[in-house]
Design an enzyme around this catalytic site. Sequence first.
Site, PDB file in Angstrom:
ATOM      1  N   SER A   1       0.827  -1.213   0.000  1.00  0.00           N
ATOM      2  CA  SER A   1       0.000   0.000   0.000  1.00  0.00           C
ATOM      3  C   SER A   1       0.858   1.258   0.000  1.00  0.00           C
ATOM      4  O   SER A   1       0.471   2.272  -0.589  1.00  0.00           O
ATOM      5  CB  SER A   1      -0.984  -0.003   1.178  1.00  0.00           C
TER       6      SER A   1
ATOM      7  N   ARG B   1      22.621 -14.947   2.360  1.00  0.00           N
ATOM      8  CA  ARG B   1      22.111 -13.596   2.299  1.00  0.00           C
ATOM      9  C   ARG B   1      22.875 -12.775   1.255  1.00  0.00           C
ATOM     10  O   ARG B   1      22.308 -11.966   0.533  1.00  0.00           O
ATOM     11  CB  ARG B   1      22.315 -12.959   3.680  1.00  0.00           C
TER      12      ARG B   1
ATOM     13  N   MET C   1      10.569  -7.001   3.965  1.00  0.00           N
ATOM     14  CA  MET C   1      10.831  -7.639   5.252  1.00  0.00           C
ATOM     15  C   MET C   1      12.091  -8.502   5.246  1.00  0.00           C
ATOM     16  O   MET C   1      12.079  -9.644   5.695  1.00  0.00           O
ATOM     17  CB  MET C   1       9.600  -8.484   5.661  1.00  0.00           C
TER      18      MET C   1
ATOM     19  N   ILE D   1      16.356  -8.241   6.120  1.00  0.00           N
ATOM     20  CA  ILE D   1      17.489  -7.428   6.565  1.00  0.00           C
ATOM     21  C   ILE D   1      18.551  -7.504   5.488  1.00  0.00           C
ATOM     22  O   ILE D   1      18.913  -8.588   5.015  1.00  0.00           O
ATOM     23  CB  ILE D   1      18.025  -7.935   7.920  1.00  0.00           C
ATOM     24  N   LEU D   2      19.031  -6.325   5.062  1.00  0.00           N
ATOM     25  CA  LEU D   2      19.970  -6.287   3.943  1.00  0.00           C
ATOM     26  C   LEU D   2      21.406  -6.347   4.444  1.00  0.00           C
ATOM     27  O   LEU D   2      21.712  -5.888   5.544  1.00  0.00           O
ATOM     28  CB  LEU D   2      19.717  -5.007   3.149  1.00  0.00           C
TER      29      LEU D   2
ATOM     30  N   HIS E   1       9.369   2.991   8.720  1.00  0.00           N
ATOM     31  CA  HIS E   1       9.242   2.090   9.867  1.00  0.00           C
ATOM     32  C   HIS E   1       8.011   2.518  10.664  1.00  0.00           C
ATOM     33  O   HIS E   1       7.845   3.714  10.945  1.00  0.00           O
ATOM     34  CB  HIS E   1      10.509   2.164  10.728  1.00  0.00           C
TER      35      HIS E   1
ATOM     36  N   THR F   1      -2.378   5.099   7.563  1.00  0.00           N
ATOM     37  CA  THR F   1      -2.909   6.250   6.816  1.00  0.00           C
ATOM     38  C   THR F   1      -1.870   7.380   6.787  1.00  0.00           C
ATOM     39  O   THR F   1      -1.769   8.104   5.795  1.00  0.00           O
ATOM     40  CB  THR F   1      -4.214   6.804   7.442  1.00  0.00           C
TER      41      THR F   1
ATOM     42  N   GLU G   1       1.483   6.845   7.059  1.00  0.00           N
ATOM     43  CA  GLU G   1       2.590   6.381   6.211  1.00  0.00           C
ATOM     44  C   GLU G   1       2.336   6.805   4.772  1.00  0.00           C
ATOM     45  O   GLU G   1       3.238   7.240   4.058  1.00  0.00           O
ATOM     46  CB  GLU G   1       2.722   4.856   6.295  1.00  0.00           C
TER      47      GLU G   1
END
Length: 194
Positions: free
Chosen positions: A14, A70, A95, A97-98, A114, A177, A179
């Site tokens: 969204s 990863r 979702m 973690i980089l 966040h 809303t 965000e």
Amino acid sequence: MNKNIVILISGGGSNMAAIVQAAQKGHWRERFGAQVAAVISNKAEAGGLAWAREHHIPTASFDHKAYPSREDFDAALMEEIDRFAPVLVVLAGFMRILTPGFVAHYEGRLINIHPSLLPAFAGLQTHQRAIDAGCRFAGCTVHRVTAELDHGEYLDQAVVPVMPGDTAQTLAARVLTQEHLIYPRVVERLVATA
Ligand code: GRF
């Protein structure tokens, strides 16, 4: 001049949709030469991918489980993202973690939203934790991404009240809303000056 924006999602998307709609309504292409060039997910079934396809935005998905590490997953992701030479890489409910290598590669052009008022409640289950802590206010933060989880310069925040009887779901909906208002605003500001 093409200022490409690449958005990474894992779910409903969204926030991604809010950014795409803001780009259209705000004529970002005409005003800044900016466009959402691709939407990429780590989940092929992410609802946001279908939405993006319906809106004629190129999509791709990479199943993180198909990669041995990863680093391998992030390398595949980077290769795809770099095809678009983006001025901005936008994490919108992504979702994963980089790796530090990924974060360093996009330094200065990687942002996240966040669902808490950072520095409170980094990590997961932010809404339940805000309710459990007795917070009267909650909210969301757009920030630059650095190697440390949910840290990095804050670019915007929005505040909502926590109401009596709120559940994590009702609070999350109220925060969402906001965000949808602040994330497109930050992206617009950044691409305008990129
Ligand atoms: C948002 O609350 C975002 O802040 C969080 O995950 C949710 C993603 O929602 N990290 P959507 O996929 O943008 O609808």
